[in-house]
Write a protein that holds these residues in place. Structure first.
Motif, short mmCIF file in Angstrom:
data_model
loop_
_atom_site.label_atom_id
_atom_site.label_comp_id
_atom_site.label_asym_id
_atom_site.label_seq_id
_atom_site.Cartn_x
_atom_site.Cartn_y
_atom_site.Cartn_z
N THR A 191 168.65 0.69 65.19
CA THR A 191 168.40 0.98 63.78
C THR A 191 167.00 1.54 63.61
O THR A 191 166.05 1.04 64.23
N ILE A 192 166.88 2.57 62.80
CA ILE A 192 165.58 3.19 62.52
C ILE A 192 165.26 2.97 61.04
O ILE A 192 166.07 3.27 60.17
N VAL A 193 164.08 2.42 60.78
CA VAL A 193 163.63 2.20 59.41
C VAL A 193 162.25 2.82 59.26
O VAL A 193 161.33 2.51 60.03
N SER A 194 162.10 3.71 58.31
CA SER A 194 160.79 4.30 58.03
C SER A 194 160.76 4.81 56.61
O SER A 194 161.75 4.71 55.87
N TYR A 195 159.61 5.36 56.22
CA TYR A 195 159.43 5.84 54.85
C TYR A 195 159.20 7.34 54.89
O TYR A 195 158.35 7.83 55.64
N VAL A 217 167.01 4.04 55.98
CA VAL A 217 167.56 3.19 57.04
C VAL A 217 168.74 3.90 57.70
O VAL A 217 169.69 4.31 57.02
N THR A 218 168.66 4.06 59.01
CA THR A 218 169.69 4.75 59.79
C THR A 218 170.11 3.89 60.98
O THR A 218 169.27 3.40 61.73
N THR A 238 170.82 4.69 53.29
CA THR A 238 170.17 5.45 52.22
C THR A 238 170.49 6.92 52.41
O THR A 238 170.87 7.34 53.50
N GLY A 239 170.31 7.70 51.37
CA GLY A 239 170.66 9.12 51.46
C GLY A 239 169.48 10.03 51.21
O GLY A 239 169.52 10.87 50.31
N GLN A 243 167.29 12.89 56.26
CA GLN A 243 167.06 11.57 56.85
C GLN A 243 167.46 11.45 58.32
O GLN A 243 166.65 11.02 59.15
N ILE A 244 168.69 11.84 58.64
CA ILE A 244 169.15 11.69 60.03
C ILE A 244 168.35 12.59 60.95
O ILE A 244 167.95 12.18 62.04
#
Length: 308
Positions: A191-195, A217-218, A238-239, A243-244
């Motif tokens: 899982t990748i979480v960033s801003y 969040v991906t 999230t969209g 993002q991806i």
């Protein structure tokens, strides 16, 4: 999902024939069907509606309280087939009175830009719905990047658009992509979480600082891999824009063909990203709808090639 181009579902001689009924007086769909189908239970009729087997004047209707007018024609299909209309750059997989679901080709814009107004999914669908009634409209629910192929949903009225957008990142909506990325991942899933924030030249950047962008969040898992490339299933909570693409670069495995976000190869001569699965609640009926397309064959072919 087997579908026919325009009109009602096709049938072979061995199949039961569709039933055609004519409305004699103003009423509601469920009441009409109960009266016209005395051998079927209420649950049987609900199943017909749920499975998109009821057509009102050549349009699928699933709402039990859909109003009917005298003279309208009701067709009941013997199969569960759904409409499919093929255009050059997209295919309509599903359509009813509130929404249209398409499978978009890579290279087609979702909506107009300063340089391109007409060659977009929005414009083409707008022209399509106006063929039956010049007052018909199309409304954007979400977008796909130009080079991303796959599933998109459009609304046919303001109410449907509003309800879909309000729930687009909710628990009832599941979005799954396939991504062909460079290199072989160390972990089979993660899982990748960033801003994320966008700069003045429209490139999105990732940060671990919550004050420097919107949370994204991906989740990813490896479907198949070779020594040089990996095919991933990617699900997003999230969209965010790009993002991806940004998260794959952050992971150190850019999507093939994505020079903007770090890719150094383009083995399929397009961006290796496809919106493959989509599940959401129908904005009017509340029914859970699920769509799935095939993974583009080119994605798999790259994995089978020998790489030096």
């Amino acid at each position: 999902m087997q579908k026919k181009s325009g009109g009602r579902p096709s049938q072979t001689p061995a199949q039961k024939k569709d039933m055609l009924l004519v409305v004699k007086e103003n009423t509601f769909l469920m009441e009409f069907l109960i009266a016209q189908l005395p051998t079927k239970s209420r649950n049987n009729i609900k199943s017909l509606l749920k499975n998109k087997q009821v057509w009102v004047d050549d349009k699928v209707v699933s709402q039990f309280d859909h109003p009917l007018l005298s003279g309208q024609k009701i067709s009941i299909s013997a199969s569960r087939s759904r409409v499919e209309k093929k255009f050059t750059e997209f295919t309509i997989l599903y359509e009813d009175e509130a929404i249209i679901v398409i499978d978009k080709s890579a290279g087609l814009l979702s909506v107009a830009t300063k340089n391109e107004k007409r060659r977009t999914a929005y414009s083409m669908l707008s022209d399509y719905v106006k063929r039956s009634d010049s007052s018909n409209k199309i409304f954007i629910v979400h977008r796909l990047d130009r080079e991303t192929s796959g599933l998109m949903v459009f609304a046919k009225n303001e109410e449907a658009k509003k309800l879909l957008q309000e729930n687009w990142n909710g628990a009832g909506t599941q979005k799954s992509y396939v991504a062909l990325v460079e290199g072989k991942l160390e972990k089979p899933e993660g899982t990748i979480v960033s801003y994320l924030t966008e700069d003045k030249v429209f490139k999105v950047h990732a940060s671990q600082n919550p004050k420097k962008g919107l949370k994204a969040v991906t989740h990813y898992s490896v479907i198949e891999a070779s020594s040089a490339f990996s095919l991933l299933e990617v699900k997003i909570e999230t969209g965010r824009k790009n993002q991806i693409r940004v998260h794959m670069e952050e992971l150190g495995h850019s999507i093939v063909g994505d020079k903007k976000y770090g890719a150094t190869s383009s083995p399929i001569r397009r961006l290796g990203l496809h919106a493959q699965k989509l599940e959401f609640l129908h904005p009017l009926s509340g029914e859970k709808l699920r769509f799935e397309t095939k993974i583009p064959p080119a994605f798999y072919s790259v994995l089978k090639r020998k790489h030096r």
